[in-house]
Structures are given as structure tokens and as C-alpha cells.
Scaffold this motif. Structure first.
Motif, mmCIF file in Angstrom:
data_model
loop_
_atom_site.group_PDB
_atom_site.id
_atom_site.type_symbol
_atom_site.label_atom_id
_atom_site.label_comp_id
_atom_site.label_asym_id
_atom_site.label_seq_id
_atom_site.Cartn_x
_atom_site.Cartn_y
_atom_site.Cartn_z
ATOM 1 N N LEU A 92 54.289 -13.352 14.801
ATOM 2 C CA LEU A 92 52.981 -13.149 15.939
ATOM 3 C C LEU A 92 52.726 -14.835 16.692
ATOM 4 O O LEU A 92 52.712 -15.612 16.556
ATOM 5 N N ARG A 93 52.872 -13.955 18.208
ATOM 6 C CA ARG A 93 52.347 -15.441 19.086
ATOM 7 C C ARG A 93 51.530 -15.602 19.257
ATOM 8 O O ARG A 93 50.761 -14.662 20.227
ATOM 9 N N ARG A 94 50.182 -16.778 19.096
ATOM 10 C CA ARG A 94 49.086 -17.076 20.017
ATOM 11 C C ARG A 94 49.198 -17.439 21.394
ATOM 12 O O ARG A 94 50.529 -18.046 21.657
ATOM 13 N N LYS A 95 48.402 -17.373 22.058
ATOM 14 C CA LYS A 95 48.683 -17.458 23.369
ATOM 15 C C LYS A 95 47.404 -18.367 23.638
ATOM 16 O O LYS A 95 45.874 -17.766 23.964
ATOM 17 N N PHE A 96 47.978 -19.424 24.484
ATOM 18 C CA PHE A 96 46.801 -20.127 24.516
ATOM 19 C C PHE A 96 45.869 -20.646 26.010
ATOM 20 O O PHE A 96 46.757 -20.703 26.112
ATOM 21 N N GLN A 97 44.992 -20.849 25.956
ATOM 22 C CA GLN A 97 44.230 -20.346 27.495
ATOM 23 C C GLN A 97 43.988 -22.127 27.728
ATOM 24 O O GLN A 97 43.179 -22.439 26.811
ATOM 25 N N LYS A 98 44.069 -22.399 28.922
ATOM 26 C CA LYS A 98 43.392 -23.392 29.342
ATOM 27 C C LYS A 98 41.970 -23.355 28.916
ATOM 28 O O LYS A 98 40.955 -22.453 29.671
ATOM 29 N N LYS A 99 40.945 -25.200 28.773
ATOM 30 C CA LYS A 99 39.880 -24.044 28.046
ATOM 31 C C LYS A 99 38.831 -24.598 29.826
ATOM 32 O O LYS A 99 39.247 -25.150 30.543
ATOM 33 N N LYS A 100 38.145 -23.698 30.256
ATOM 34 C CA LYS A 100 37.166 -23.675 31.397
ATOM 35 C C LYS A 100 36.423 -24.918 31.618
ATOM 36 O O LYS A 100 35.928 -25.282 29.924
ATOM 37 N N VAL A 101 35.889 -25.445 32.832
ATOM 38 C CA VAL A 101 35.657 -26.097 33.483
ATOM 39 C C VAL A 101 33.913 -25.886 33.404
ATOM 40 O O VAL A 101 33.890 -24.710 34.473
ATOM 41 N N CYS A 102 32.865 -26.137 33.386
ATOM 42 C CA CYS A 102 31.453 -25.991 34.743
ATOM 43 C C CYS A 102 32.322 -26.277 35.608
ATOM 44 O O CYS A 102 32.044 -27.819 35.703
ATOM 45 N N ARG A 103 32.050 -24.914 36.308
ATOM 46 C CA ARG A 103 31.840 -25.360 38.005
ATOM 47 C C ARG A 103 30.632 -26.286 38.488
ATOM 48 O O ARG A 103 31.323 -27.304 39.449
ATOM 49 N N PHE A 104 29.653 -26.182 37.677
ATOM 50 C CA PHE A 104 28.610 -26.721 37.997
ATOM 51 C C PHE A 104 28.163 -28.227 38.171
ATOM 52 O O PHE A 104 27.907 -29.487 38.445
ATOM 53 N N CYS A 105 28.836 -28.065 37.226
ATOM 54 C CA CYS A 105 29.526 -29.844 36.348
ATOM 55 C C CYS A 105 30.219 -30.666 37.098
ATOM 56 O O CYS A 105 30.370 -31.918 37.417
ATOM 57 N N ALA A 106 31.529 -29.721 37.317
ATOM 58 C CA ALA A 106 32.178 -29.928 38.533
ATOM 59 C C ALA A 106 32.533 -30.620 39.335
ATOM 60 O O ALA A 106 32.980 -32.025 40.027
ATOM 61 N N GLU A 107 31.777 -29.975 40.090
ATOM 62 C CA GLU A 107 31.588 -29.881 41.687
ATOM 63 C C GLU A 107 30.403 -30.144 42.015
ATOM 64 O O GLU A 107 30.139 -30.530 43.347
ATOM 65 N N LYS A 108 29.650 -31.209 40.927
ATOM 66 C CA LYS A 108 27.919 -31.569 41.195
ATOM 67 C C LYS A 108 26.890 -30.515 42.027
ATOM 68 O O LYS A 108 26.675 -30.579 43.115
ATOM 69 N N ILE A 109 27.386 -29.113 41.926
ATOM 70 C CA ILE A 109 26.185 -27.860 42.671
ATOM 71 C C ILE A 109 25.324 -27.735 41.940
ATOM 72 O O ILE A 109 25.085 -28.121 40.760
ATOM 73 N N ASP A 110 24.217 -28.022 43.050
ATOM 74 C CA ASP A 110 22.846 -27.607 42.344
ATOM 75 C C ASP A 110 22.530 -26.404 42.290
ATOM 76 O O ASP A 110 23.052 -25.157 43.170
ATOM 77 N N ILE A 111 22.230 -25.641 41.172
ATOM 78 C CA ILE A 111 21.897 -23.706 41.225
ATOM 79 C C ILE A 111 20.901 -23.526 42.093
ATOM 80 O O ILE A 111 19.864 -24.328 41.926
ATOM 81 N N ASP A 112 20.157 -22.833 42.673
ATOM 82 C CA ASP A 112 19.136 -22.413 44.093
ATOM 83 C C ASP A 112 19.605 -20.776 44.222
ATOM 84 O O ASP A 112 20.186 -19.967 44.272
ATOM 85 N N TYR A 113 17.998 -20.563 43.452
ATOM 86 C CA TYR A 113 17.755 -18.842 43.180
ATOM 87 C C TYR A 113 17.675 -18.330 44.646
ATOM 88 O O TYR A 113 17.770 -17.739 44.669
ATOM 89 N N LYS A 114 17.817 -19.024 45.872
ATOM 90 C CA LYS A 114 17.871 -18.675 47.330
ATOM 91 C C LYS A 114 19.374 -18.340 47.785
ATOM 92 O O LYS A 114 19.973 -17.732 48.771
ATOM 93 N N ASP A 115 20.268 -18.750 47.347
ATOM 94 C CA ASP A 115 22.167 -19.269 47.591
ATOM 95 C C ASP A 115 22.632 -17.714 46.884
ATOM 96 O O ASP A 115 23.466 -17.779 45.812
ATOM 97 N N ALA A 116 22.312 -16.347 47.201
ATOM 98 C CA ALA A 116 22.630 -15.343 47.309
ATOM 99 C C ALA A 116 24.011 -15.345 46.544
ATOM 100 O O ALA A 116 24.579 -14.086 45.957
ATOM 101 N N LYS A 117 24.259 -16.145 47.613
ATOM 102 C CA LYS A 117 25.984 -16.316 47.548
ATOM 103 C C LYS A 117 26.711 -16.033 46.777
ATOM 104 O O LYS A 117 27.992 -16.287 45.722
#
Length: 76
Positions: A4-29
């Protein structure tokens, strides 16, 4: 016996932490990227967001739904 071969995935990084994006309910896109075509909020394991930002993302999506910036289901 098969090896059996295990496929390791790269750890996902939080987009909001990395790019310093604020989450706003008005940003529907931005919020549409975290909602499935059926209108469900995508889980952390798929999006890679941290727990802190996932909580604020979920409340932002719910707020955007109630003021009709996002539809409750997208398949109509």
C-alpha cells in the motif's frame, strides 16, 4: 501481498491568515468560494481555513444569506 502506498498531501494553509484578508459579510464574491453549488458551507478540511476563520466565515455566510446577498441554495 500488495504494497500500500500512501499519498501525502501538502498541508493546506489558511488563506485568511496568509494573505491577511478580513472576512466581511458584504463581500459576496469572496464568500461564494466557500459555499457549494447546493448552498452548503464547505468544511475546514476541504477549504484549509483555520478554526478561528471558519467560525467567522460561517457566520458571515449566514448573515449574507439573511440579507439576500447569497441565496440559500444555488441550484435554482
Amino acid at each position: 501481498m500488495a504494497v500500500l502506498r500512501r499519498k501525502f498531501q501538502k498541508k493546506k494553509v489558511c488563506r485568511f491568515c496568509a494573505e491577511k484578508i478580513d472576512i466581511d459579510y458584504k463581500d459576496a464574491k469572496l464568500l461564494r468560494g466557500f459555499v457549494t453549488e447546493r448552498g452548503k458551507i464547505m468544511p475546514r478540511r476541504l477549504t484549509g481555513t483555520c478554526a478561528k476563520h471558519q467560525r467567522s466565515l460561517a457566520s458571515a455566510v449566514k448573515t449574507a444569506r439573511t440579507i439576500i446577498l447569497l441565496p440559500f441554495s444555488l441550484d435554482r
